[in-house]
Design an enzyme around this catalytic site. Structure first.
Site, short mmCIF file in Angstrom:
data_model
loop_
_atom_site.label_atom_id
_atom_site.label_comp_id
_atom_site.label_asym_id
_atom_site.label_seq_id
_atom_site.Cartn_x
_atom_site.Cartn_y
_atom_site.Cartn_z
N GLU A 261 0.88 -1.17 0.00
CA GLU A 261 0.00 0.00 0.00
C GLU A 261 0.92 1.22 0.00
O GLU A 261 1.41 1.65 1.03
CB GLU A 261 -0.89 -0.07 1.25
CG GLU A 261 -2.16 0.72 1.11
CD GLU A 261 -2.06 2.03 1.81
OE1 GLU A 261 -1.81 3.03 1.10
OE2 GLU A 261 -2.22 2.08 3.04
N CYS A 295 -1.98 8.98 2.64
CA CYS A 295 -1.74 8.49 1.28
C CYS A 295 -2.95 8.77 0.41
O CYS A 295 -2.85 8.75 -0.80
CB CYS A 295 -1.33 7.03 1.28
SG CYS A 295 -2.48 6.00 2.13
#
Ligand code: UN1
Length: 509
Positions: A261, A295
């Site tokens: 990720e 993110c």
């Protein structure tokens, strides 16, 4: 400080744990945790030595032998109790997240809520590790598949979500029958210790062995021990694209599994058919929330030319009202950046936008007057830019919003997808054709695509992750649990014959 004491944080903390006890001696190498609020030191944590690391792995292997045979719903019961403990500690842990990482207290609480939510989700999932049954082509044969745990799950997490991302992985992996070795960020070691103390309480109460939830502390070296270690069949890593490529290479070379990720470069398309006020509010949360260090942060705003100026003016108006300062104060919306390096990166990015021909139209400056000693406070920035600027193609972990203009939807989608990352995305429009186009195969190429919802702040129930250089991994909800298990196809012959598949005749008499 009361909340530190309540979470079991001391002046010097041992940074290695096999679940119920911490390993090491206090003379070991330490890292200091500093609060980004004013740069002052909070506490020290020992760095895991190679010897301690091997002890942790051995203990985890032992624990796995027992844990894998505990019925999944019983494993769910342990996770349910962890969820209850987290509810009790929500305020203290939320405060520690704010204190050690710098996000505002509301977001610190939100992060602990994500942990609680994933615990609840995992409890339900523990009764739903479903496999399919197939119709065998042979008479009196039964075929089905079942899911088995992998073993030790290595979890490497980042500073920006120091507790939630761990639990997305750990709680799901745990109900699947895996044991965990967790290395958090060097910038937030105390969050790891606090969570470890919480899970330890539950393990002890239930007479469970050492080695189910393990913690190691350190930097790159400790991370490399994990990625190189064949005893860890799965590494789930969250962090930069650069780091992810290294993890993929190292784990791939030993044919291990990864869940990656990595970075995002998330955009919102705002059409001329949007509810502009909703678009503005979602953009501000996405771009300045967590000081631009998610993110999922909104980095690019792709706006139709007819509403470009109106939206730009409204954004500046809202940015002007955003309180920047101590993240523990109730009326603060933007806390500090994590460290000096982050401020430098932001300043460098803003210079590069101007050099490329763009224009910083709002903010960007360091706020010395707000500076609580050495806290890194900055005013979130808005810049008019072009999608093909090198700096716009990059993820700068800071509150910079790039404004891009478009005139038709195909152009907007092409700009939207014209970056290497593919995490989160959204469109603001009240036009169903535009919305559905954005969600279609010729629309957003991201792992997450929203309509009239911003890019950040995903719920745990969906699978979380993204495509392209974001790494392709999925964590958290939906059927992300499958990545923590191995699929086993079983065929059982209950006849008194030995027929072969595909009708092959192979007579041995
Ligand atoms: C991250 O920034 O690594 O969707 C995770 C969100 C949060 C998780 C972000 N639920 O913004």
């Amino acid at each position: 400080m009361d909340f530190l004491k309540k979470l079991g944080i001391e002046g010097t903390n041992l940074g290695t744990s096999t679940g119920q006890q911490f390993l090491g001696d206090e003379g070991a190498e330490t890292i200091s945790s500093h609060t980004p609020i004013d740069g002052s030191q909070i506490a020290d944590t020992t760095v895991t030595t190679r010897e301690e690391y091997d002890k942790v792995v051995a203990q985890a292997q032992e624990a796995f032998k027992e844990w894998r045979m505990v019925p999944a719903p019983k494993r769910g019961e342990i996770v349910r109790q962890i969820g209850l403990e987290l509810r009790k500690h929500k305020e203290d842990l939320g405060r520690l997240v704010t204190y050690e990482m710098g996000k505002i207290y509301q977001e610190g609480l939100g992060e602990v809520q994500e942990m609680i939510d994933i615990c609840d989700f995992a409890v339900g999932q523990s009764r739903m590790l479903y496999g399919k049954t197939m119709q065998s082509e042979r008479p009196e044969h039964r075929m089905y598949e079942q899911w088995q745990p992998l073993g030790i799950t290595g979890i490497i997490s980042a500073f920006n979500f120091p507790v939630a991302v761990y639990s997305w992985n750990a709680m799901i992996a745990a109900i699947c029958g895996n044991v965990m070795i967790w290395k958090g960020s060097e910038k937030t070691p105390l969050c790891g210790i606090a969570v470890q103390n919480i899970t330890a309480k539950v393990l002890k109460r239930n007479d469970l062995p050492e080695g189910i939830f393990n913690l190691v502390t350190g930097g790159r070296e400790v991370g490399e021990w994990m990625t190189e270690d064949e005893r860890l069949p799965l590494i789930s890593a969250t962090g930069s694209i650069r780091m992810g490529k290294e993890v993929a290479k190292t784990v791939g070379a030993r044919l291990g599994k990864t869940i990656l990720e990595l970075g995002g470069n998330n955009a919102i398309i705002v059409s001329e058919n949007a509810d502009l006020e909703m678009a503005a509010r979602a953009t501000v949360f996405g771009s300045v929330g967590t000081c631009g260090q998610r993110c999922t942060s909104t980095r690019r705003l792709i706006v139709h030319e007819d509403v470009f100026d109106e939206l730009k003016d409204r954004l500046i108006e809202i940015y002007d009202d955003v309180n920047i300062g101590n993240p523990l104060d109730e009326d603060t919306l933007v806390g500090p950046l994590i460290d000096e390096q982050a401020t430098e990166n932001m300043q460098k990015a803003l210079k590069e936008v101007e050099k490329a021909g763009g224009e910083v139209i709002y903010g960007g400056e360091e706020l010395d007057d707000t500076k609580l000693k050495d806290g890194q406070y900055v005013r979130p920035a808005i810049a008019v830019a072009e999608n093909d600027f090198d700096i716009v193609q990059e993820e700068t972990f800071a509150p910079i919003l790039y404004l891009l203009k478009y005139s038709d939807l195909d152009e907007a989608i092409s700009k939207h997808n014209g970056v290497k990352q593919g995490l989160s995305s959204s469109i603001f429009t009240l036009n169903i054709r535009e919305a559905e186009t954005f969600l279609s195969a010729r629309g957003s190429d991201c792992g997450i695509a929203n309509v009239n919802v911003g890019t950040s702040g995903a719920e745990i129930g969906g699978a979380f992750g993204g495509e392209k250089e974001t790494g392709g991994g999925r964590e958290s909800g939906s059927d992300a649990w499958k990545a923590y298990m191995r699929r086993q196809t079983n065929t059982i012959n209950w006849s008194d014959e030995m027929p072969l598949a595909q009708g092959i005749e192979f007579d041995v008499d």
